[in-house]
Design a protein around this motif. Structure first.
Motif, short mmCIF file in Angstrom:
data_model
loop_
_atom_site.label_atom_id
_atom_site.label_comp_id
_atom_site.label_asym_id
_atom_site.label_seq_id
_atom_site.Cartn_x
_atom_site.Cartn_y
_atom_site.Cartn_z
N ALA A 6 0.86 -1.33 0.05
CA ALA A 6 -0.13 -0.12 -0.06
C ALA A 6 0.93 1.20 0.06
O ALA A 6 0.68 2.24 -0.77
CB ALA A 6 -1.05 0.01 1.27
N PHE A 7 1.81 1.21 0.95
CA PHE A 7 2.56 2.55 0.89
C PHE A 7 3.38 2.80 -0.03
O PHE A 7 3.65 4.02 -0.49
CB PHE A 7 3.56 2.41 2.32
CG PHE A 7 2.89 2.63 3.56
CD1 PHE A 7 1.43 2.50 3.65
CD2 PHE A 7 3.57 2.43 4.80
CE1 PHE A 7 0.86 2.62 4.93
CE2 PHE A 7 3.08 2.42 5.76
CZ PHE A 7 1.55 2.44 5.92
N LEU A 8 3.70 2.04 -1.13
CA LEU A 8 4.30 2.19 -2.38
C LEU A 8 3.51 3.12 -3.35
O LEU A 8 3.83 3.68 -4.61
CB LEU A 8 4.96 1.01 -3.12
CG LEU A 8 5.65 0.31 -2.04
CD1 LEU A 8 6.40 -0.93 -2.92
CD2 LEU A 8 6.97 1.08 -1.48
N ASN A 9 2.26 3.12 -2.99
CA ASN A 9 1.27 3.85 -4.03
C ASN A 9 1.13 5.23 -3.43
O ASN A 9 0.48 6.03 -4.42
CB ASN A 9 -0.04 3.43 -3.72
CG ASN A 9 -0.37 2.01 -4.28
OD1 ASN A 9 -0.37 1.78 -5.41
ND2 ASN A 9 -0.62 1.08 -3.15
N GLY A 10 1.92 5.68 -2.64
CA GLY A 10 1.72 7.14 -2.38
C GLY A 10 2.84 7.99 -3.32
O GLY A 10 3.66 7.52 -3.55
N GLU A 11 2.24 9.15 -3.71
CA GLU A 11 2.90 10.01 -4.55
C GLU A 11 3.38 11.16 -3.72
O GLU A 11 2.96 12.05 -3.03
CB GLU A 11 2.13 10.55 -5.44
CG GLU A 11 1.52 9.39 -6.45
CD GLU A 11 0.46 9.70 -7.37
OE1 GLU A 11 0.01 11.07 -7.36
OE2 GLU A 11 -0.08 8.93 -8.09
N LEU A 12 4.94 11.54 -3.75
CA LEU A 12 5.63 12.22 -2.90
C LEU A 12 5.21 13.76 -3.49
O LEU A 12 5.33 14.03 -4.84
CB LEU A 12 6.90 11.98 -2.95
CG LEU A 12 7.38 10.77 -2.21
CD1 LEU A 12 9.03 10.40 -2.04
CD2 LEU A 12 6.91 10.65 -0.75
N GLU A 13 5.22 14.71 -2.65
CA GLU A 13 4.98 16.06 -3.20
C GLU A 13 6.22 16.93 -3.17
O GLU A 13 6.50 17.94 -3.64
CB GLU A 13 3.97 16.85 -2.55
CG GLU A 13 2.64 16.25 -2.87
CD GLU A 13 1.26 17.26 -2.21
OE1 GLU A 13 1.77 17.70 -1.11
OE2 GLU A 13 0.18 17.10 -2.51
N GLU A 14 7.12 16.39 -1.94
CA GLU A 14 8.28 17.13 -1.73
C GLU A 14 9.30 16.23 -2.31
O GLU A 14 9.37 14.84 -2.68
CB GLU A 14 8.30 17.43 -0.28
CG GLU A 14 8.33 16.22 0.62
CD GLU A 14 6.98 15.78 1.01
OE1 GLU A 14 6.81 14.57 0.60
OE2 GLU A 14 6.14 16.49 1.15
N GLU A 15 10.76 16.58 -2.49
CA GLU A 15 11.87 16.16 -2.85
C GLU A 15 12.41 15.12 -1.75
O GLU A 15 12.56 15.96 -0.55
CB GLU A 15 12.99 17.01 -3.41
CG GLU A 15 12.63 17.45 -4.68
CD GLU A 15 13.76 18.34 -5.43
OE1 GLU A 15 14.78 18.35 -4.88
OE2 GLU A 15 13.39 18.70 -6.55
N ASN A 16 12.61 13.88 -1.74
CA ASN A 16 13.22 13.09 -0.49
C ASN A 16 14.46 12.43 -1.12
O ASN A 16 14.36 11.71 -2.47
CB ASN A 16 12.15 12.04 -0.17
CG ASN A 16 11.29 12.80 0.67
OD1 ASN A 16 11.39 12.89 2.18
ND2 ASN A 16 10.08 13.09 0.27
N TYR A 17 15.54 12.27 -0.54
CA TYR A 17 16.83 11.69 -0.74
C TYR A 17 17.21 10.79 0.39
O TYR A 17 16.85 10.77 1.36
CB TYR A 17 17.89 12.77 -0.93
CG TYR A 17 17.59 13.84 -2.05
CD1 TYR A 17 17.95 13.48 -3.23
CD2 TYR A 17 16.84 14.85 -1.76
CE1 TYR A 17 17.78 14.15 -4.56
CE2 TYR A 17 16.74 15.74 -2.67
CZ TYR A 17 17.20 15.58 -4.24
OH TYR A 17 16.96 16.35 -5.13
N MET A 18 17.89 9.53 -0.02
CA MET A 18 18.27 8.66 0.88
C MET A 18 19.75 7.94 0.43
O MET A 18 19.96 8.30 -0.65
CB MET A 18 17.47 7.29 0.87
CG MET A 18 17.30 6.53 -0.29
SD MET A 18 16.00 5.16 -0.13
CE MET A 18 17.32 3.90 0.14
N ARG A 19 20.45 7.89 1.55
CA ARG A 19 21.79 7.27 1.21
C ARG A 19 21.79 6.02 0.41
O ARG A 19 20.74 5.31 0.60
CB ARG A 19 22.64 7.16 2.54
CG ARG A 19 22.94 8.34 3.40
CD ARG A 19 23.66 8.32 4.61
NE ARG A 19 23.73 9.40 5.23
CZ ARG A 19 23.11 9.61 6.41
NH1 ARG A 19 22.26 8.73 6.82
NH2 ARG A 19 23.23 10.79 7.07
N GLN A 20 22.93 5.86 -0.09
CA GLN A 20 22.75 4.26 -0.72
C GLN A 20 22.94 3.34 0.27
O GLN A 20 23.54 3.26 1.26
CB GLN A 20 23.95 4.39 -1.52
CG GLN A 20 23.96 5.20 -2.99
CD GLN A 20 24.91 5.02 -3.80
OE1 GLN A 20 25.21 4.11 -4.57
NE2 GLN A 20 25.91 6.15 -3.86
#
Length: 153
Positions: A6-20
């Motif tokens: 379910a959570f993978l259906n969410g569309e982000l409005e802001e930019e999000n980054y993650m470390r590799q």
């Protein structure tokens, strides 16, 4: 019904980054980060973004959100009605019309990857008892109540 991932259906409005992730980065490029294109599990916004996507989808098909509880929806079609109750990634449907139930399941399956779990027997610790011959529907929290004393001691 169960919404798969379910959570993978969410569309982000802001930019999000993650470390590799460890072991993913190539030598000399450990400083590069990944820009997320959609919500992922573990992201603080993931559950909220999933809810907004779900709300937008069912609302566009005539479901009205309950004022007291935003995870309960109602759709009326003349004398026919269907309740849709969302609990994280699980959906409980209750209706007085089999065609409306079929249409709603099809609608949900067209927008999200779903698993139909059949008739509900337990929901949030409450047992659902049916006597179709007599037209009765009962709810029991016996199992939940019997577990409470063991949790308190």
């Amino acid at each position: 019904m169960d919404v798969k991932t379910a959570f993978l259906n969410g569309e982000l409005e802001e930019e999000n980054y993650m470390r590799q992730h460890e072991g993913f980065a190539k030598d000399g490029k450990e400083h590069i980060v990944c820009k997320l294109g959609q919500a992922i599990y573990g992201l603080k916004q993931a559950s909220r973004r999933w809810y907004f996507k779900f709300h937008q989808t069912v609302s566009s098909y005539g479901f009205e959100e309950n004022i007291a509880d935003q995870c309960i929806y109602l759709k009326k079609c003349g004398s026919r009605f269907i309740f849709l109750v969302l609990y994280v990634d699980d959906i409980l449907l209750a209706t007085n019309d089999h065609n409306l139930l079929k249409d709603t399941k099809e609608l949900l399956s067209n927008h999200f990857e779903m698993k139909d779990l059949g008739e509900a027997a337990f929901v949030l610790g409450t047992e659902i008892q049916r006597d179709r011959a007599r037209g009765l529907l009962g709810l029991s929290q016996k199992t939940y109540i019997e577990r409470v004393p063991s949790v308190l001691t």
